[in-house]
Write a protein that holds these residues in place. Structure first.
Motif, PDB file in Angstrom:
ATOM      1  N   ILE A  81      33.533   1.940 -38.925  1.00 29.02           N
ATOM      2  CA  ILE A  81      34.544   2.170 -39.961  1.00 29.02           C
ATOM      3  C   ILE A  81      34.142   1.469 -41.264  1.00 29.02           C
ATOM      4  O   ILE A  81      34.203   2.063 -42.357  1.00 29.02           O
ATOM      5  N   LEU A  82      33.709   0.227 -41.144  1.00 31.47           N
ATOM      6  CA  LEU A  82      33.342  -0.534 -42.342  1.00 31.47           C
ATOM      7  C   LEU A  82      32.087   0.026 -43.002  1.00 31.47           C
ATOM      8  O   LEU A  82      31.973   0.040 -44.234  1.00 31.47           O
ATOM      9  N   LEU A  83      31.158   0.496 -42.222  1.00 33.99           N
ATOM     10  CA  LEU A  83      29.958   1.127 -42.788  1.00 33.99           C
ATOM     11  C   LEU A  83      30.323   2.399 -43.543  1.00 33.99           C
ATOM     12  O   LEU A  83      29.783   2.667 -44.624  1.00 33.99           O
ATOM     13  N   ASP A  84      31.244   3.191 -42.974  1.00 38.43           N
ATOM     14  CA  ASP A  84      31.694   4.400 -43.664  1.00 38.43           C
ATOM     15  C   ASP A  84      32.327   4.058 -45.009  1.00 38.43           C
ATOM     16  O   ASP A  84      32.070   4.722 -46.027  1.00 38.43           O
ATOM     17  N   LEU A  85      33.179   3.039 -45.034  1.00 39.80           N
ATOM     18  CA  LEU A  85      33.829   2.654 -46.281  1.00 39.80           C
ATOM     19  C   LEU A  85      32.813   2.143 -47.292  1.00 39.80           C
ATOM     20  O   LEU A  85      32.842   2.527 -48.469  1.00 39.80           O
ATOM     21  N   SER A  86      31.912   1.278 -46.842  1.00 37.93           N
ATOM     22  CA  SER A  86      30.902   0.730 -47.757  1.00 37.93           C
ATOM     23  C   SER A  86      30.038   1.829 -48.342  1.00 37.93           C
ATOM     24  O   SER A  86      29.711   1.812 -49.536  1.00 37.93           O
ATOM     25  N   GLN A  87      29.666   2.800 -47.529  1.00 35.79           N
ATOM     26  CA  GLN A  87      28.854   3.914 -48.008  1.00 35.79           C
ATOM     27  C   GLN A  87      29.596   4.711 -49.055  1.00 35.79           C
ATOM     28  O   GLN A  87      29.027   5.121 -50.080  1.00 35.79           O
ATOM     29  N   ALA A  88      30.896   4.928 -48.831  1.00 36.84           N
ATOM     30  CA  ALA A  88      31.694   5.694 -49.797  1.00 36.84           C
ATOM     31  C   ALA A  88      31.812   4.953 -51.122  1.00 36.84           C
ATOM     32  O   ALA A  88      31.810   5.575 -52.196  1.00 36.84           O
ATOM     33  N   LEU A  89      31.893   3.614 -51.081  1.00 38.14           N
ATOM     34  CA  LEU A  89      32.080   2.829 -52.301  1.00 38.14           C
ATOM     35  C   LEU A  89      30.795   2.644 -53.093  1.00 38.14           C
ATOM     36  O   LEU A  89      30.845   2.291 -54.278  1.00 38.14           O
ATOM     37  N   LEU A  90      29.654   2.879 -52.476  1.00 35.93           N
ATOM     38  CA  LEU A  90      28.376   2.656 -53.165  1.00 35.93           C
ATOM     39  C   LEU A  90      28.257   3.479 -54.433  1.00 35.93           C
ATOM     40  O   LEU A  90      27.677   3.042 -55.427  1.00 35.93           O
ATOM     41  N   SER A  91      28.802   4.699 -54.415  1.00 32.11           N
ATOM     42  CA  SER A  91      28.634   5.600 -55.554  1.00 32.11           C
ATOM     43  C   SER A  91      29.707   5.420 -56.618  1.00 32.11           C
ATOM     44  O   SER A  91      29.629   6.038 -57.680  1.00 32.11           O
ATOM     45  N   ALA A  92      30.702   4.574 -56.368  1.00 37.03           N
ATOM     46  CA  ALA A  92      31.805   4.416 -57.315  1.00 37.03           C
ATOM     47  C   ALA A  92      31.317   3.734 -58.590  1.00 37.03           C
ATOM     48  O   ALA A  92      30.629   2.715 -58.539  1.00 37.03           O
ATOM     49  N   GLN A  93      31.693   4.294 -59.741  1.00 37.71           N
ATOM     50  CA  GLN A  93      31.262   3.759 -61.027  1.00 37.71           C
ATOM     51  C   GLN A  93      32.413   3.262 -61.887  1.00 37.71           C
ATOM     52  O   GLN A  93      32.195   2.508 -62.839  1.00 37.71           O
ATOM     53  N   VAL A  94      33.633   3.688 -61.580  1.00 37.43           N
ATOM     54  CA  VAL A  94      34.793   3.267 -62.361  1.00 37.43           C
ATOM     55  C   VAL A  94      35.901   2.846 -61.412  1.00 37.43           C
ATOM     56  O   VAL A  94      35.915   3.214 -60.236  1.00 37.43           O
ATOM     57  N   GLU A 119      37.853   5.408 -59.269  1.00 40.12           N
ATOM     58  CA  GLU A 119      37.122   5.934 -58.107  1.00 40.12           C
ATOM     59  C   GLU A 119      37.254   4.998 -56.919  1.00 40.12           C
ATOM     60  O   GLU A 119      37.442   5.444 -55.781  1.00 40.12           O
ATOM     61  N   VAL A 120      37.164   3.703 -57.170  1.00 42.26           N
ATOM     62  CA  VAL A 120      37.301   2.724 -56.086  1.00 42.26           C
ATOM     63  C   VAL A 120      38.683   2.841 -55.460  1.00 42.26           C
ATOM     64  O   VAL A 120      38.836   2.871 -54.227  1.00 42.26           O
ATOM     65  N   GLU A 121      39.706   2.900 -56.288  1.00 38.99           N
ATOM     66  CA  GLU A 121      41.078   2.978 -55.789  1.00 38.99           C
ATOM     67  C   GLU A 121      41.298   4.245 -54.972  1.00 38.99           C
ATOM     68  O   GLU A 121      41.945   4.219 -53.911  1.00 38.99           O
ATOM     69  N   ALA A 122      40.759   5.369 -55.455  1.00 39.82           N
ATOM     70  CA  ALA A 122      40.911   6.632 -54.725  1.00 39.82           C
ATOM     71  C   ALA A 122      40.195   6.577 -53.378  1.00 39.82           C
ATOM     72  O   ALA A 122      40.709   7.065 -52.360  1.00 39.82           O
ATOM     73  N   ILE A 123      39.002   6.005 -53.352  1.00 43.81           N
ATOM     74  CA  ILE A 123      38.245   5.895 -52.103  1.00 43.81           C
ATOM     75  C   ILE A 123      38.980   4.992 -51.105  1.00 43.81           C
ATOM     76  O   ILE A 123      39.074   5.312 -49.920  1.00 43.81           O
ATOM     77  N   LEU A 124      39.497   3.880 -51.578  1.00 42.90           N
ATOM     78  CA  LEU A 124      40.207   2.962 -50.682  1.00 42.90           C
ATOM     79  C   LEU A 124      41.403   3.640 -50.022  1.00 42.90           C
ATOM     80  O   LEU A 124      41.625   3.492 -48.816  1.00 42.90           O
ATOM     81  N   THR A 179      33.506  -4.413 -54.957  1.00 50.26           N
ATOM     82  CA  THR A 179      33.109  -3.249 -55.754  1.00 50.26           C
ATOM     83  C   THR A 179      33.754  -3.275 -57.123  1.00 50.26           C
ATOM     84  O   THR A 179      33.100  -2.993 -58.143  1.00 50.26           O
ATOM     85  N   LEU A 180      35.039  -3.608 -57.192  1.00 56.31           N
ATOM     86  CA  LEU A 180      35.729  -3.683 -58.483  1.00 56.31           C
ATOM     87  C   LEU A 180      35.131  -4.773 -59.371  1.00 56.31           C
ATOM     88  O   LEU A 180      34.990  -4.586 -60.588  1.00 56.31           O
ATOM     89  N   GLN A 181      34.753  -5.889 -58.778  1.00 58.51           N
ATOM     90  CA  GLN A 181      34.115  -6.947 -59.564  1.00 58.51           C
ATOM     91  C   GLN A 181      32.755  -6.491 -60.094  1.00 58.51           C
ATOM     92  O   GLN A 181      32.389  -6.802 -61.229  1.00 58.51           O
ATOM     93  N   ARG A 182      32.013  -5.759 -59.244  1.00 62.67           N
ATOM     94  CA  ARG A 182      30.716  -5.238 -59.704  1.00 62.67           C
ATOM     95  C   ARG A 182      30.897  -4.324 -60.908  1.00 62.67           C
ATOM     96  O   ARG A 182      30.170  -4.425 -61.906  1.00 62.67           O
ATOM     97  N   ILE A 183      31.885  -3.436 -60.827  1.00 58.49           N
ATOM     98  CA  ILE A 183      32.140  -2.504 -61.924  1.00 58.49           C
ATOM     99  C   ILE A 183      32.601  -3.255 -63.175  1.00 58.49           C
ATOM    100  O   ILE A 183      32.176  -2.952 -64.299  1.00 58.49           O
ATOM    101  N   HIS A 184      33.456  -4.260 -62.970  1.00 64.10           N
ATOM    102  CA  HIS A 184      33.943  -5.054 -64.107  1.00 64.10           C
ATOM    103  C   HIS A 184      32.792  -5.764 -64.807  1.00 64.10           C
ATOM    104  O   HIS A 184      32.698  -5.762 -66.048  1.00 64.10           O
ATOM    105  N   GLU A 185      31.907  -6.386 -64.027  1.00 63.91           N
ATOM    106  CA  GLU A 185      30.781  -7.109 -64.621  1.00 63.91           C
ATOM    107  C   GLU A 185      29.819  -6.160 -65.314  1.00 63.91           C
ATOM    108  O   GLU A 185      29.284  -6.476 -66.379  1.00 63.91           O
ATOM    109  N   ALA A 186      29.614  -4.983 -64.724  1.00 62.04           N
ATOM    110  CA  ALA A 186      28.732  -3.999 -65.360  1.00 62.04           C
ATOM    111  C   ALA A 186      29.325  -3.530 -66.681  1.00 62.04           C
ATOM    112  O   ALA A 186      28.601  -3.371 -67.681  1.00 62.04           O
ATOM    113  N   ALA A 187      30.646  -3.300 -66.696  1.00 64.68           N
ATOM    114  CA  ALA A 187      31.296  -2.863 -67.931  1.00 64.68           C
ATOM    115  C   ALA A 187      31.234  -3.955 -68.991  1.00 64.68           C
ATOM    116  O   ALA A 187      31.009  -3.681 -70.182  1.00 64.68           O
TER     117      ALA A 187
END
Length: 360
Positions: A11-24, A27-32, A157-165
């Motif tokens: 289950i956790l691998l599936d979630l992590s894989q889905a979040l890898l492509s999130a850029q904003v 997208e993270v919120e929708a995937i979660l 993931t949200l922190q990664r996106i925040h730092e990238a932005a």
């Protein structure tokens, strides 16, 4: 490893894989929410984003059978989501047979077993609350742990996106400062950098460029004339025609600009292409390399149209500005000669900026 452990890991691998492509963030919120319903077998999932400027939680993503909560806003302290957000526990678990009076219930919705998992940054900053619910079966301790892990994975993931932005904003600010450094030498060109960046973004969208391509185009717009810092004032600000020697020196600004930009760490080759080639012509009569047609980098072909339009419609030391309609007519006349016809067609079709009939 037990069967339950293997299932949880899957289950956790599936979630992590889905979040890898999130850029904003959205997208993270929708995937979660979507993955919570699918992987935890819940009736619904909601993500309530914390909006610090309003000090509220707002439903910004939903999945499952709750289709009317999007946009719902909770002031501070209202409802179980806030109780979870302000509490010390990684998950707040409410059982449907013992719902407290402060747990808000929607009319017509049967009582639910509900889990609430707050998302907090490493510094303790509240990002939001992920909540899931179902009528049966009751949630187990394993479900609590999984939702807490979902929330932690989403937080990372949200922190990664925040730092990238934040890094992108810092980089964009630095590029703007470089562009403005040139404008500081010449009052006549003030505003050119900002205008060409904005027009480049609009043209890129009109031509269907991906976000990465539009970013490269914006960066090229910021830096396109940086090589003119090496051009003497007597040539750069000359009110009359340039001599052949002066023109040759002026044309070297694209090569000097490319050399300067190449020294910026991590600068993509697409940006270098804009700086070097934005004075090339579709018919091959441009400089510095005499490239023609599609041999000219695509982003340089796009920016060339933007650059010339802005130059034509604003004062320069050697001429008065043209009206926007007259400049657009000139671009149309030069399509297939100076400019890529497809780019000109897209540019002259940009939506109106304001009142009247003037386009772009």
């Amino acid at each position: 490893m037990s069967a339950d452990d293997r299932a949880a890991l899957g289950i956790l691998l599936d979630l992590s894989q889905a979040l890898l492509s999130a850029q904003v963030r959205s997208e993270v919120e929708a995937i979660l929410t979507r993955q919570s319903v699918r992987l935890l077998g819940t009736r619904y999932a909601l993500f309530l984003r914390y909006l610090p400027e309003l000090d509220v939680l707002r439903v910004t993503a939903q999945a499952g059978q709750h289709a009317d909560d999007l946009g719902r806003t909770l002031p501070r302290g209202q409802g179980a989501s806030w109780r979870a957000a302000l509490g010390p526990d990684p998950v707040l678990h409410l059982r449907r047979e013992h719902l407290p009076p402060w747990a808000m219930r929607r009319a017509g919705v049967p009582p639910q077993h509900v889990l609430y998992a707050p998302l907090r940054s490493s510094s303790g900053r509240l990002l939001g609350v992920l909540t899931v619910g179902r009528e049966d079966p009751p949630f187990l301790r394993r479900d609590e742990h999984l939702l807490a892990t979902f929330a932690n994975t989403g937080t990372v993931t949200l922190q990664r996106i925040h730092e990238a932005a934040r890094a992108a904003a810092t980089r964009e600010g630095a590029l703007l400062a470089l562009g403005l450094a040139l404008e500081a030498r010449d009052y006549e060109t003030q505003g050119h950098t900002g205008r060409t960046v904005a027009l480049s973004e609009r043209l890129g969208r009109a031509l269907g460029l991906e976000e990465g391509e539009r970013e490269h185009l914006r960066q090229g717009a910021y830096l396109h004339d940086i090589g003119k810092l090496s051009v003497p004032d007597g040539i750069l600000l000359k009110p009359g025609p340039l001599t052949p020697d002066e023109r040759a020196l002026m044309q070297k600004h694209v090569l000097m600009g490319e050399a300067l930009v190449r020294r910026i760490p991590g600068m993509p080759p697409e940006v270098l292409g804009v700086v070097r080639s934005h004075h090339e012509r579709w018919d091959g009569a441009g400089y510095p390399d005499g490239r023609a047609g599609e041999a000219i980098p695509r982003l340089a072909r796009l920016f060339s149209v933007v650059d010339v339009f802005d130059a034509l419609t604003h004062v320069r030391p050697y001429r008065a500005p043209l009206s926007a309609p007259a400049a657009l007519d000139l671009l149309r006349a030069e399509a297939g000669r100076q400019f890529d016809p497809e780019v000109v067609s897209a540019f002259v079709s940009l939506p109106l900026l304001g009142p009247g009939s003037r386009r772009v």
